[in-house]
Write a protein that holds these residues in place. Sequence first.
Motif, short mmCIF file in Angstrom:
data_model
loop_
_atom_site.label_atom_id
_atom_site.label_comp_id
_atom_site.label_asym_id
_atom_site.label_seq_id
_atom_site.Cartn_x
_atom_site.Cartn_y
_atom_site.Cartn_z
N ILE A 244 -5.39 10.18 7.01
CA ILE A 244 -4.42 9.21 7.55
C ILE A 244 -4.55 7.89 6.79
CG2 ILE A 244 -3.78 7.85 9.57
CD1 ILE A 244 -4.62 10.29 11.30
N ILE A 245 -5.79 7.46 6.54
CA ILE A 245 -5.99 6.19 5.81
C ILE A 245 -5.32 6.30 4.44
CG2 ILE A 245 -7.72 4.70 4.71
CD1 ILE A 245 -9.55 5.29 7.16
N GLU A 246 -5.57 7.41 3.74
CA GLU A 246 -4.96 7.58 2.41
C GLU A 246 -3.44 7.63 2.48
OE1 GLU A 246 -6.79 11.12 0.87
OE2 GLU A 246 -8.74 10.10 0.96
N GLY A 247 -2.92 8.40 3.43
CA GLY A 247 -1.46 8.60 3.51
C GLY A 247 -0.71 7.36 3.97
N SER A 248 -1.39 6.47 4.69
CA SER A 248 -0.70 5.32 5.28
C SER A 248 -0.16 4.35 4.23
CB SER A 248 -1.66 4.53 6.17
OG SER A 248 -2.01 5.28 7.26
N ALA A 249 -0.94 4.20 3.15
CA ALA A 249 -0.61 3.17 2.16
C ALA A 249 0.84 3.30 1.69
CB ALA A 249 -1.58 3.28 0.99
N GLU A 250 1.28 4.50 1.44
CA GLU A 250 2.64 4.71 0.92
C GLU A 250 3.71 4.25 1.92
OE1 GLU A 250 3.40 8.86 0.07
OE2 GLU A 250 5.58 8.50 0.22
N PHE A 251 3.46 4.45 3.20
CA PHE A 251 4.52 4.20 4.19
C PHE A 251 4.56 2.76 4.69
CE2 PHE A 251 4.19 8.78 4.35
CZ PHE A 251 5.53 9.14 4.40
N LEU A 252 3.38 2.10 4.72
CA LEU A 252 3.33 0.77 5.36
C LEU A 252 3.97 -0.32 4.50
CD1 LEU A 252 -0.24 0.46 6.95
CD2 LEU A 252 1.95 0.65 8.15
N ILE A 253 4.63 -1.25 5.16
CA ILE A 253 5.12 -2.45 4.47
C ILE A 253 3.92 -3.37 4.19
CG2 ILE A 253 7.38 -2.45 5.59
CD1 ILE A 253 6.25 -4.79 7.34
N ASP A 254 4.13 -4.40 3.36
CA ASP A 254 3.09 -5.43 3.19
C ASP A 254 2.83 -6.04 4.56
OD1 ASP A 254 2.79 -5.10 0.56
OD2 ASP A 254 4.00 -6.83 -0.05
#
Length: 300
Positions: A244-254
């Motif tokens: 989840i930590i790895e996958g989150s980066a792509e989806f989250l806004i700044d």
Amino acid sequence: MMSCVNAEKYYRLQDIISESFSLLSGSGIDNPRLEAELIISYYTKLNRLQMLLDGAHKISESKREDIIGSVRRRCNREPIQYLLGEVWFYGFQFKVKKGVFIPRPESEFLVEEGIKFASGSEGHKREGLNIVDLCTGSGAVGITLAKEILYSRIYATDISPLSIEQTSWNARHLGVSDRIDLFIGDLFEPLKNRLPAGSVNLIVSNPPYIATSDINSLPPEVRDHEPRAALDGGRDGLDLIRRIIEGSAEFLIDNGCLLLEVGQGQAGMIKDYIGKNPVFKSLEFRYDYAGIERIAILHG
Ligand code: GLN
């Protein structure tokens, strides 16, 4: 004199209470009186005060069989929430049936932190917040966020079709199905072609986080009756947390946020992991009432 062949046999409420109580206490259930009353109340629709005042209330034989059947299931350590089919979470009533993870009070901290993030988030009333809830289970966390953050759209996923069916029911029942989209699939997988990169403000999850070797020492209610897939987090419990930590980066806004419920003793391992894989700018933990670092708060 004619005898009535079909006369139904009746039992006195107070006798059913005593019978249920002794079965439950004999099986070592912690609060036998309370649980007996909850089960009887479910079948008779009498509240606990009425039960106390009207011990002579008549219970039909078939109702007695239903009650004692449920009591026996409870003696076999089936969670009371499955027997009653419901659980309260953050002041809302959720339906929960066997095969679906029972929401726990600790996860209310996920909701609280989500609300805190939303209220500190500039302009969310103008633009709305996109929130992803992974491993939604009965939908407790995602649906409660939808109830509490009116300017939000929730995308909830779970690998279990039964969970998504339950979440869909709960979302309808709690009146938020117009703001929650549900997907069957593994973590972010079903969102890949649906949500553009950098479009999510907040990701929340209570993933399975029990280490495989600890599953056997869980209480029998959990170990023998709740879905293993909702508990088992792999060798050290962190398999899904890392993904989840790895996958989150792509989806989250700044300036987006990831909130993760984690298990006792996992905070240190998560700190190490983030130290080596600096996907997020900051990591802090919110303690639960037992003094356990329970919610990982990661800011992008
Ligand atoms: N807190 C749960 C328990 O104690 C486990 C939840 C999870 O693995 N997400 O059983």
